[in-house]
Design a protein around this motif. Sequence first.
Motif: not given
Length: 128
Positions: A80-83, A120-128
Amino acid sequence: MTHATAFDWIGGEEKVRELVDRFYDLMDLEPAYADLRRSHGTELARARQNLFWFLCGWLGGPPHYESRFGHPRLRARHMPFAIGIKERDQWLACMDQAMGEVGIDAQLRERLRDSFANTADWMRNTPG
């Protein structure tokens, strides 16, 4: 000196609590972490407690988080959070600063820094 687990090496629950508290205090205090802080909403008590419980088990100590909530499912719980890259980098910098300020052993800090970076890199869910 060898340690059975990273949890033992870090100094147990007391040191994990100190690390988590410093991490969230820094998030509140340092302008460099403003975007990260904003993503956590108005209060941090629940986030502090959950990270403390999670890190205890993740480091090889008591499974407080899993005993309460089951498998952490980190990525799913954070969807639910932009990461993006900015949030990842702020989280990592804040955690590294906290580890330094609470006196985590340099060798353990380096190992944790690498593990945190992978997660932390695996948690990214937005490209920016």
